[in-house]
Write a protein that holds these residues in place. Structure first.
Motif, mmCIF file in Angstrom:
data_model
loop_
_atom_site.group_PDB
_atom_site.id
_atom_site.type_symbol
_atom_site.label_atom_id
_atom_site.label_comp_id
_atom_site.label_asym_id
_atom_site.label_seq_id
_atom_site.Cartn_x
_atom_site.Cartn_y
_atom_site.Cartn_z
ATOM 1 N N GLY A 63 0.825 -1.212 0.000
ATOM 2 C CA GLY A 63 0.000 0.000 0.000
ATOM 3 C C GLY A 63 0.855 1.255 0.000
ATOM 4 N N ASP A 132 -3.859 -3.954 -5.905
ATOM 5 C CA ASP A 132 -3.010 -4.181 -4.727
ATOM 6 C C ASP A 132 -3.596 -5.304 -3.864
ATOM 7 O OD1 ASP A 132 -1.899 -3.938 -2.161
ATOM 8 O OD2 ASP A 132 -2.472 -1.841 -1.907
ATOM 9 N N ARG A 172 1.195 -1.150 12.714
ATOM 10 C CA ARG A 172 0.468 -0.395 11.679
ATOM 11 C C ARG A 172 -0.546 0.573 12.266
ATOM 12 N NH1 ARG A 172 -0.903 -3.319 6.206
ATOM 13 N NH2 ARG A 172 -1.667 -4.972 7.579
HETATM 14 MG MG LIG Z 1 -2.087 -3.177 2.159
#
Ligand SMILES: [Mg+2]
Ligand SMILES: Nc1ncnc2c1ncn2[C@@H]1O[C@H](COP(=O)(O)OP(=O)(O)O)[C@@H](O)[C@H]1O
Ligand SMILES: Nc1ccn([C@H]2C[C@H](O)[C@@H](COP(=O)(O)OP(=O)(O)O)O2)c(=O)n1
Length: 236
Positions: A63, A132, A172
């Motif tokens: 990403g 993606d 994350r």
């Molecule tokens: Mg991702």
């Protein structure tokens, strides 16, 4: 449209032209269907689609690098995970099933994911797509080919050590239901068992570009940049 193809640089090989022609036909049928449903709403596609699959384990930086590719090369970014999370948030009929599948670190049935991707492609006025996190299984791959009817031009593989991926996912901080140690272990097993065969398939087809996905984001992008720079002249 045919004149557009014919006027492309003479350096393009005949097999590329043949592939282009076949993709054009598919694209025309794809967009004709939409145009009939929503006449005047969606601009007709005039350029051959250029499709990049972006693959790699969870946390490998797909990403992050897609954002840079969009900024630099003007692609449309279609994240399969984001599309599935949007379905969950919209409380659609498939939402609960998708949520449970993602929590378990498993893969959502291809038909669901491909339909979401197809809808986004049809609605986009771009012809350059970064897809993606897809295809993650052979079933995903075959389903895309059957439903969309095109093959990718480029497949990127972000190759990252497992311990680095785990570290990144646990840091994350996006509130995702699958970013915990238990689910990440399952996702890594799924990646090894189901996604690596897809990567090997594209390697054998000569479409795979492997990126060493360690280092800073900018250092990694310097491996990505020349891949798209090489295609820029022909793709537009
Ligand atoms: Mg991702
Ligand atoms: N090169 C890098 N070094 C360190 N952390 C990174 C790097 N690239 C991405 N990250 C971070 O790692 C996490 C996972 O990146 P992301 O792009 O979401 O990966 P993926 O889409 O492959 O799961 C994010 O928090 C992101 O900010
Ligand atoms: N082709 C896909 C892509 C994602 N999914 C599901 C299962 C994945 O673990 C989650 C999250 O995918 P996403 O690409 O957002 O995950 P990462 O960016 O690799 O961390 O979505 C899927 O079932 N099929």
């Amino acid at each position: 449209m045919w004149r557009r193809v014919a006027s492309l640089s003479s350096s393009i090989s005949s097999s590329f032209l043949a592939q282009t022609a076949s993709r054009l036909n598919t694209w025309e049928s794809l967009t004709t269907g939409i145009a009939q449903q929503a006449k005047g709403v969606i601009a007709p596609k005039e350029k051959t689609p250029f499709i990049t699959f972006v693959l790699g384990g969870p946390g490998s930086g797909k990403g992050t690098q897609c954002i840079k590719i969009v900024e630099t090369f003007g692609f449309a970014h279609l994240s399969a995970g984001d599309l599935l999370r949007r379905e969950i948030a919209s409380k659609s009929a498939d939402g609960a099933m998708i949520l449970n599948t993602i929590k378990e670190g498993k893969i959502v049935p291809s038909q669901v994911t491909v339909k979401l991707i197809q809808k986004e492609m049809e609605l986009s006025d771009n012809h350059k797509f970064l897809i993606d996190g897809f295809p993650r299984t052979e079933e995903n791959r075959v389903s895309f080919e059957r439903i969309i009817g095109v093959e990718p031009n480029v497949v990127l593989f972000f190759d990252c050590p497992e311990e680095e991926m785990v570290k990144r996912v646990l840091n994350r901080n996006e509130g995702r239901v699958d970013d915990n140690l238990e689910t990440i272990k399952k996702r890594l097993t799924v990646f090894q068992a189901l996604s690596l065969p897809v990567i090997n398939y594209y390697s054998e087809k000569g479409k795979l570009y492997t990126i060493k996905a360690i280092g800073t984001e900018d250092e990694i992008f310097e491996q990505v940049r020349p891949i798209f720079a090489a295609f820029e002249q022909t793709v537009g």
